[in-house]
Design a protein around this motif. Sequence first.
Motif, short mmCIF file in Angstrom:
data_model
loop_
_atom_site.label_atom_id
_atom_site.label_comp_id
_atom_site.label_asym_id
_atom_site.label_seq_id
_atom_site.Cartn_x
_atom_site.Cartn_y
_atom_site.Cartn_z
N ARG A 148 1.32 -1.30 -0.19
CA ARG A 148 -0.33 -0.07 0.05
C ARG A 148 0.96 0.66 0.63
NH1 ARG A 148 -5.08 0.11 4.20
NH2 ARG A 148 -3.04 -0.42 5.61
N ILE A 149 0.90 2.33 -0.91
CA ILE A 149 1.32 3.24 -1.11
C ILE A 149 0.48 4.57 -0.32
CG2 ILE A 149 3.23 2.54 -3.30
CD1 ILE A 149 1.06 3.97 -4.78
N GLU A 150 -0.59 4.08 0.01
CA GLU A 150 -2.25 4.75 -0.04
C GLU A 150 -2.29 4.22 1.28
OE1 GLU A 150 -4.17 6.76 -2.47
OE2 GLU A 150 -2.65 7.54 -4.11
N ASP A 151 -3.05 5.07 2.45
CA ASP A 151 -3.79 4.82 3.08
C ASP A 151 -5.11 3.94 2.62
OD1 ASP A 151 -4.87 3.64 5.46
OD2 ASP A 151 -4.66 5.57 6.71
N CYS A 152 -5.16 3.45 1.80
CA CYS A 152 -6.59 3.30 0.57
C CYS A 152 -7.34 2.24 1.90
CB CYS A 152 -6.54 2.67 -0.21
SG CYS A 152 -4.87 1.28 -0.88
N ASP A 153 -8.02 1.98 1.20
CA ASP A 153 -9.40 0.42 1.28
C ASP A 153 -8.64 -0.89 0.49
OD1 ASP A 153 -11.05 1.59 3.52
OD2 ASP A 153 -12.41 2.29 1.97
N ARG A 154 -9.46 -2.10 1.46
CA ARG A 154 -8.87 -3.13 0.39
C ARG A 154 -10.09 -4.16 0.55
NH1 ARG A 154 -4.29 -5.91 4.04
NH2 ARG A 154 -5.92 -4.59 6.01
N PRO A 155 -10.81 -3.90 -0.44
CA PRO A 155 -12.57 -4.16 -0.49
C PRO A 155 -11.93 -6.14 -0.84
CG PRO A 155 -11.19 -3.39 -3.02
CD PRO A 155 -10.46 -2.92 -1.38
N GLY A 156 -13.24 -6.46 -0.11
CA GLY A 156 -13.81 -8.27 -0.29
C GLY A 156 -12.11 -9.38 -0.21
N LEU A 157 -11.63 -9.63 -1.23
CA LEU A 157 -10.86 -10.59 -1.55
C LEU A 157 -9.45 -10.37 -0.53
CD1 LEU A 157 -11.25 -13.36 -3.82
CD2 LEU A 157 -11.46 -13.82 -1.29
#
Length: 310
Positions: free
Chosen positions: A99-108
């Motif tokens: 991750r290079i951003e504090d982004c969500d990790r959806p699903g699997l």
Amino acid sequence: MSSERHLAIKISYTAVDRQWAEWVAWKLEDAGYRVLIQAWDFVAGSNWRFKMQEGVTQATRTIAVLSDAYLASVYGKEEWQAAHAADPKGLARKLLPVRIEDCDRPGLLGAAVSIDLFDLFDLSADTARSYLLVQVRGALDGRVKPDIEPAFPVRPRQTSPDQPPSFPYHQGSPQPRSAKPPLIGEPFTSHTGAVESVAIGPDGKILATSSSEGVVWLWDVTDPSRPRAIGKFLTGHTTGLWSVVFGPEGKTLATSIDNGTVRLRDISDPSRPHIIGEFLTGDDDPVWSVAFRPDGRILATGSEDGTLRL
């Protein structure tokens, strides 16, 4: 060196993150890994669709450079889902989210442990490189063991076993209630190592926790029955982070590390802490404890060798 380093690692990314993808690829190849990356390997005359299929089927690992843009990419989704399908339980760790951003990790994606580089923005590029290589090596080997032996976990001195006799209550006299305080809510954590220190800010709304893997978490405890994670940051060290303490105004956080370093961070915005100062205490022994003077102008430290410093 891992026997798998001669096998290819595919870098999956979207065009806006090309600079990040090339940085990751360069550091991996510089460390002896083989890397497949579109920016370098999809040369003139090659069939890009075939090259993508070749990367998915022949690469032993796929590093997905995660950002909001990547998660919206159709081709990116195809690549990380193919890697996941080849190893749905993660036993071979074929999909490595970076991750290079504090982004969500959806699903699997949410079940896959990620390598978070955005936590290292306030540290040096060398620290980020070292962290990336340690985590990739750990994915190949199946564990991340520190290169430095952990310090001996010194415990507080035990009190004398000789206790004064309890008050002889008469039979039928009311007994005092238990002094054990009740828990507020359920136990919680996001650390993967031992929690070494905890501190609550002066306003009682922010909790800081530090651990042996070198991570500090900040929590919103305005409602102590429902603590909420604000975020975390890495100290740049893979071993003990022994003490964490708030300044009296609640906007400064001091942390001490096992190499004698003390760092000060501005946490006026707890979601975006940043370093405002760093100093060495003068030796390489762990600094077990730090404390501010009530006016915040002096910081005291205590080291393993018995030394106190101001």
